[in-house]
Design an enzyme around this catalytic site. Sequence first.
Site, short mmCIF file in Angstrom:
data_model
loop_
_atom_site.label_atom_id
_atom_site.label_comp_id
_atom_site.label_asym_id
_atom_site.label_seq_id
_atom_site.Cartn_x
_atom_site.Cartn_y
_atom_site.Cartn_z
N GLN A 1 8.05 1.05 6.59
CA GLN A 1 7.32 1.58 7.74
C GLN A 1 5.80 1.43 7.58
O GLN A 1 5.30 1.20 6.48
CB GLN A 1 7.64 3.07 7.91
N HIS A 2 5.10 1.57 8.70
CA HIS A 2 3.66 1.81 8.78
C HIS A 2 2.77 0.60 8.49
O HIS A 2 1.58 0.62 8.82
CB HIS A 2 3.21 2.92 7.82
N ASP B 1 12.69 1.51 7.45
CA ASP B 1 13.73 1.73 6.45
C ASP B 1 14.34 3.13 6.56
O ASP B 1 15.55 3.30 6.31
CB ASP B 1 13.21 1.46 5.05
#
Length: 474
Positions: free
Chosen positions: A57-58, A218
């Site tokens: 992520q991110h 994820d």
Amino acid sequence: VASAREAYDLIPDLPPGHMEQHPETWTEALEATVSECLEKLGERRAEVVAIGVSGQQHGLVVLDKAGQPIRPAKLWCDTSTEPQCEAFRQEFGGADGLIRLAGNDIMPGYTAPKLLWLRENESKNFRRIHRVLLPHDYLNFWLTGEKRMEYGDASGTGLLDIRTRQWCQPLLEFIGPALEEWLPTPGSSREPAGLLRDSLRQQWGLGANVVISAGGGDNMMGAIGTGNIQPGIVTASLGTSGTLYSCAEAPVIDEEGEVAAFCDSTDRWLPLVCTMNVTVATERARALFGWDHAALETAVAETPAGADGLLFLPYLTGERTPSLPNATAVYHGLTTRNMTPGHLARAAMEGATLGLAYGLNRFRDLDIKPTEIRLTGGGSQSAAWRQMCADVFGVPTVCLASAEGAALGAAVQAFATSERVRGGGSSLTDAVERLVKTDDASRCRPDRENVEFYTALQTRQTDLTRRLQTAGYL
């Protein structure tokens, strides 16, 4: 049926707090693992009808007009953006104002402060941006040629209004007026990202119309892959970092900002807590004494709960929950009795687990009541750690038959998406019930005496952290 693995690392020698990878590294790994799996399948590759991607992520992936990465991706674990987080808070009335505005505080790991960092530190690269994607979106783009975002991973940017699942205009405008043009419009996680592009279809020897599902972060994929698609189940991931998350029918907004109010990949919501130091702590302890994993397991199992008074604050790479991006780790309570390899190792494992338990207690404060915790990630392979989790969390724990919860979740979503596109009869719920199985041999039940002990130790760890932070020593 088949699996493959490709390892890769961070870009070395960056300044402290900067964590980056080249997106090309991901596509090379994807190509290698898919090719290996298809080789193992042999003639059965003709049965492949869909592909799903789970990604970290991110991470910030910025593309130019030609669709090429402008610079390496800044990752979820990058803590260099703390000044930009403060800038958001100053502009929007602090963390409270941000939570009222969009449902989440702006944290260093999120994508939003990375964009502001890029504007302030690499203005030439910022001006070249044509599209902003997340890691799994970039892999979907590489597979399909389509640039999309779905609600789940988009919610981890910090720019999505969690309640409406639309971009929050004031936050976009604070970064730059063109940002809305650079971001795809977020859409349903149930809709496909597109079809596998012809060049890859031919290269891999696959049939026509292979569907690429929306995929997700994820944690969102891990929720599907651990059967966490209904309230009551909590997933705990014991990886490099640690996460706790649960399914919710409505947004779960934490006014204190410690629980992330994310969307999930079933078009519902995924309250989530992330800690940055889990197997980081145990692997450092293992390396310190030159042990293999079996030796670490033995050392921890032979050391009593509480490590004879030795407590480890596991902030080796800063911390996200509680929010201590610049914190360092602490061993507290060393004596001649407990300054041994086994005590140091057990304290490291306990410290990491207590860090996750801090987040679980925040879940309970928000009326999320776990009845079972499903463990995933590398740490879940340790029998000693599984029992420790049950005792620290005070809830039965169990592992999954597949250790790769996020990858399995992506595959399950891909199957359900293919069924949806082709008019098949199986839903995501059907697919989860058929394909996601628990490993009952791994089930652990809390030991009442240890639960009471760890509850007290949790209070001690939280108190020590706050006292050191207040004094400026973390």
